[in-house]
Design a protein around this motif. Structure first.
Motif, PDB file in Angstrom:
ATOM      1  N   TRP A  60      40.193   5.720 -30.811  1.00 28.67           N
ATOM      2  CA  TRP A  60      39.214   5.219 -31.774  1.00 28.67           C
ATOM      3  C   TRP A  60      39.693   3.869 -32.283  1.00 28.67           C
ATOM      4  CZ3 TRP A  60      38.677   6.876 -37.519  1.00 28.67           C
ATOM      5  CH2 TRP A  60      37.419   6.523 -38.011  1.00 28.67           C
ATOM      6  N   HIS A  61      38.884   2.844 -32.125  1.00 32.81           N
ATOM      7  CA  HIS A  61      39.331   1.495 -32.482  1.00 32.81           C
ATOM      8  C   HIS A  61      38.219   0.736 -33.187  1.00 32.81           C
ATOM      9  CE1 HIS A  61      36.933  -0.302 -29.228  1.00 32.81           C
ATOM     10  NE2 HIS A  61      37.308   0.729 -28.493  1.00 32.81           N
ATOM     11  N   PRO A  62      38.553  -0.370 -33.856  1.00 34.03           N
ATOM     12  CA  PRO A  62      37.518  -1.166 -34.517  1.00 34.03           C
ATOM     13  C   PRO A  62      36.474  -1.666 -33.520  1.00 34.03           C
ATOM     14  CG  PRO A  62      39.702  -1.851 -35.232  1.00 34.03           C
ATOM     15  CD  PRO A  62      39.903  -0.915 -34.081  1.00 34.03           C
ATOM     16  N   SER A  63      35.240  -1.818 -33.989  1.00 35.46           N
ATOM     17  CA  SER A  63      34.162  -2.280 -33.110  1.00 35.46           C
ATOM     18  C   SER A  63      34.320  -3.764 -32.809  1.00 35.46           C
ATOM     19  CB  SER A  63      32.803  -2.046 -33.772  1.00 35.46           C
ATOM     20  OG  SER A  63      32.565  -0.671 -33.939  1.00 35.46           O
ATOM     21  N   PRO A  64      34.324  -4.121 -31.510  1.00 39.65           N
ATOM     22  CA  PRO A  64      34.332  -5.545 -31.161  1.00 39.65           C
ATOM     23  C   PRO A  64      33.009  -6.194 -31.558  1.00 39.65           C
ATOM     24  CG  PRO A  64      34.976  -4.165 -29.288  1.00 39.65           C
ATOM     25  CD  PRO A  64      34.397  -3.254 -30.327  1.00 39.65           C
ATOM     26  N   LEU A  65      32.973  -7.508 -31.505  1.00 37.02           N
ATOM     27  CA  LEU A  65      31.756  -8.254 -31.844  1.00 37.02           C
ATOM     28  C   LEU A  65      31.009  -8.673 -30.586  1.00 37.02           C
ATOM     29  CD1 LEU A  65      33.141 -10.452 -34.758  1.00 37.02           C
ATOM     30  CD2 LEU A  65      31.887  -8.290 -34.884  1.00 37.02           C
ATOM     31  N   GLY A  66      31.165  -7.896 -29.525  1.00 36.01           N
ATOM     32  CA  GLY A  66      30.489  -8.176 -28.271  1.00 36.01           C
ATOM     33  C   GLY A  66      30.764  -7.063 -27.291  1.00 36.01           C
ATOM     34  N   ILE A  67      30.126  -7.144 -26.138  1.00 35.51           N
ATOM     35  CA  ILE A  67      30.289  -6.108 -25.129  1.00 35.51           C
ATOM     36  C   ILE A  67      30.908  -6.703 -23.862  1.00 35.51           C
ATOM     37  CG2 ILE A  67      28.344  -4.770 -26.001  1.00 35.51           C
ATOM     38  CD1 ILE A  67      26.658  -5.923 -23.714  1.00 35.51           C
ATOM     39  N   PRO A  76      42.634  -3.718 -28.262  1.00 37.31           N
ATOM     40  CA  PRO A  76      44.075  -3.534 -28.008  1.00 37.31           C
ATOM     41  C   PRO A  76      44.290  -3.448 -26.497  1.00 37.31           C
ATOM     42  CG  PRO A  76      43.096  -1.457 -28.680  1.00 37.31           C
ATOM     43  CD  PRO A  76      42.008  -2.486 -28.774  1.00 37.31           C
ATOM     44  N   LEU A  77      44.213  -4.593 -25.835  1.00 33.33           N
ATOM     45  CA  LEU A  77      44.106  -4.629 -24.380  1.00 33.33           C
ATOM     46  C   LEU A  77      45.235  -3.902 -23.660  1.00 33.33           C
ATOM     47  CD1 LEU A  77      42.900  -8.322 -23.774  1.00 33.33           C
ATOM     48  CD2 LEU A  77      41.581  -6.226 -23.516  1.00 33.33           C
ATOM     49  N   LYS A  78      46.475  -4.165 -24.051  1.00 30.79           N
ATOM     50  CA  LYS A  78      47.598  -3.590 -23.303  1.00 30.79           C
ATOM     51  C   LYS A  78      47.659  -2.074 -23.439  1.00 30.79           C
ATOM     52  CE  LYS A  78      50.568  -6.393 -25.278  1.00 30.79           C
ATOM     53  NZ  LYS A  78      51.852  -7.031 -25.652  1.00 30.79           N
ATOM     54  N   SER A  79      47.525  -1.586 -24.647  1.00 31.94           N
ATOM     55  CA  SER A  79      47.636  -0.145 -24.879  1.00 31.94           C
ATOM     56  C   SER A  79      46.457   0.602 -24.272  1.00 31.94           C
ATOM     57  CB  SER A  79      47.705   0.151 -26.376  1.00 31.94           C
ATOM     58  OG  SER A  79      48.805  -0.491 -26.960  1.00 31.94           O
ATOM     59  N   ASP A 105      37.689  -2.998 -15.944  1.00 32.94           N
ATOM     60  CA  ASP A 105      37.907  -3.548 -14.597  1.00 32.94           C
ATOM     61  C   ASP A 105      39.226  -3.049 -14.009  1.00 32.94           C
ATOM     62  OD1 ASP A 105      35.557  -4.984 -14.593  1.00 32.94           O
ATOM     63  OD2 ASP A 105      36.486  -6.907 -15.084  1.00 32.94           O
ATOM     64  N   ILE A 106      40.288  -3.119 -14.811  1.00 37.30           N
ATOM     65  CA  ILE A 106      41.617  -2.738 -14.310  1.00 37.30           C
ATOM     66  C   ILE A 106      41.689  -1.246 -14.052  1.00 37.30           C
ATOM     67  CG2 ILE A 106      44.069  -2.616 -14.904  1.00 37.30           C
ATOM     68  CD1 ILE A 106      43.670  -5.259 -16.447  1.00 37.30           C
ATOM     69  N   ALA A 107      41.148  -0.450 -14.961  1.00 36.49           N
ATOM     70  CA  ALA A 107      41.202   1.004 -14.802  1.00 36.49           C
ATOM     71  C   ALA A 107      40.461   1.450 -13.545  1.00 36.49           C
ATOM     72  CB  ALA A 107      40.631   1.693 -16.034  1.00 36.49           C
ATOM     73  N   VAL A 108      39.261   0.894 -13.327  1.00 31.80           N
ATOM     74  CA  VAL A 108      38.477   1.273 -12.150  1.00 31.80           C
ATOM     75  C   VAL A 108      39.177   0.837 -10.861  1.00 31.80           C
ATOM     76  CG1 VAL A 108      36.306   0.794 -10.930  1.00 31.80           C
ATOM     77  CG2 VAL A 108      36.281   1.334 -13.368  1.00 31.80           C
ATOM     78  N   LYS A 109      39.830  -0.305 -10.893  1.00 31.62           N
ATOM     79  CA  LYS A 109      40.495  -0.832  -9.696  1.00 31.62           C
ATOM     80  C   LYS A 109      41.820  -0.148  -9.415  1.00 31.62           C
ATOM     81  CE  LYS A 109      42.219  -5.144  -7.663  1.00 31.62           C
ATOM     82  NZ  LYS A 109      42.401  -6.613  -7.876  1.00 31.62           N
ATOM     83  N   GLU A 110      42.601   0.132 -10.457  1.00 30.00           N
ATOM     84  CA  GLU A 110      43.987   0.559 -10.255  1.00 30.00           C
ATOM     85  C   GLU A 110      44.229   2.044 -10.473  1.00 30.00           C
ATOM     86  OE1 GLU A 110      46.836  -1.920 -12.212  1.00 30.00           O
ATOM     87  OE2 GLU A 110      45.766  -3.784 -11.719  1.00 30.00           O
TER      88      GLU A 110
END
Length: 347
Positions: A60-67, A76-79, A105-110
């Motif tokens: 659960w993380h703060p809402s970004p201002l875009g998609i 929190p890109l790395k985690s 992208d990374i999860a689907v690829k790797e």
């Protein structure tokens, strides 16, 4: 906490976990949510996963201002990426989509074992209607028939009462995705009731008029008209919302944001036009157009990157596969499809 539809929500979560994901004991399910997410669906899903001895993890993380990639600077890109690369399954409930973001992208690829199900902006009512109250085998059979017919087509034409009149060629090397709701095999999956494809590159020409909803604007008060030449949006017409949409596209300073990404049928018997893209693009008899980023599942091997992604809805569509008409103003008219549509209450 509200107890409205508590039992029905529990059933829908069970259907999701047991029938659609087919989660097994000890499998690790990641549930992502932001601070705009309906947390009742998150908690119901975690409970259902735990009852089959799977191991749910809620992020659960703060809402970004875009998609999409527009969300990257606020994630929190790395985690997040590290967790998704190890999961067996992932259901996304984010209101601000992680779909097409860098972690996605990374999860689907790797992560070759990952079963991803996109349920962005899902809320309690939608989960009950669109997951808990659906005959998935019949809906899948209907969609499989539509896919088989579409695969044979060399050209397509789509019109609507609002003014859409667009045509293009089909590329036999491009996949046609059948979104039957199941997420029991590795790869990206989406809510049932949608069939999507990327037309032959450079072949989309004509007029597309969005009269349902449009990301990021939501429900439209007036139509937004796109003039398309060889896949590219060359002119946008309409009122205030058309001006806002064009400014949004230009704001990314990315020429790929003016390219049509994919087309889709909407065939979910319980979907309603609500302003939530996940449901709107499945409204029965509608067609949906994606703009901007294209994922690898539609344009292998690597898709086509763009700064973000938009989806717009054309209601009451008439569709021709070559010279064969299958829908007329949103109603199924092809005899091979009518019987199954009736079983779904839509003929």
């Amino acid at each position: 906490m509200s107890k409205r539809y508590e039992f029905e929500l529990g059933k829908a979560a069970d259907v999701l976990v047991k029938e659609l994901f087919k989660l097994k004991p000890c499998e690790e399910l990641i549930i992502t949510a932001d601070t705009e997410t309906d947390m009742r669906v998150v908690e119901a899903t975690a409970r259902a996963a735990f009852t089959v001895d799977a191991k749910p993890l809620v992020i659960w993380h703060p809402s970004p201002l875009g998609i999409g990639k527009a969300a990257d600077p606020m994630l929190p890109l790395k985690s997040l990426t590290a967790a998704l690369k190890e999961a067996d399954a992932w259901v996304e409930y984010n209101a601000q989509w992680l779909l097409y973001s860098t972690p996605w992208d990374i999860a689907v690829k790797e992560n070759p074992k990952l079963r991803y199900l996109c349920l962005v902006e899902m809320d309690t009512n939608m989960m009950i209607r669109c997951i808990g109250r659906i005959n998935f085998p019949v809906l899948k059979a209907f969609q499989e028939k539509v896919v088989a017919m579409t695969r044979k087509a060399k050209t397509m034409r789509i019109t609507t009462p609002a003014g859409t009149d667009v045509n293009y060629k089909m590329d036999p090397n491009h996949p046609i995705t059948l979104e039957a709701g199941y997420a029991d095999t590795p790869g990206p999956h989406f809510l049932a009731g949608q069939i999507g494809w990327t037309p032959e590159i450079g072949s989309i020409n004509g007029i597309i008029v969005f009269d349902g909803s449009l990301v990021p604007l939501g429900l439209l008060k007036e139509p937004v008209k796109l003039h398309i030449k060889k896949d590219r949006i060359v002119k946008i017409e309409g009122g205030k919302e058309a001006v806002e949409f064009e400014a949004w596209l230009k704001g990314f300073n990315d020429p790929n944001m003016f390219l049509m990404a994919h087309a889709c049928y909407g065939f979910h018997p319980n979907a309603k036009l609500t302003g939530v893209c996940l449901e709107d693009e499945r409204v029965w008899g509608g067609t949906e157009w994606g703009i901007g980023n294209v994922g690898p599942m539609l344009l292998p091997p690597g898709g086509r990157p763009a700064a973000s992604h938009s989806d717009g809805i054309c209601l009451n569509s008439s569709v021709w596969l070559d010279d064969i008409q299958i829908t007329d103003k949103g109603k199924i008219i092809h005899l091979e499809l009518v019987k199954l549509a009736k079983k779904l209450g839509k003929a």
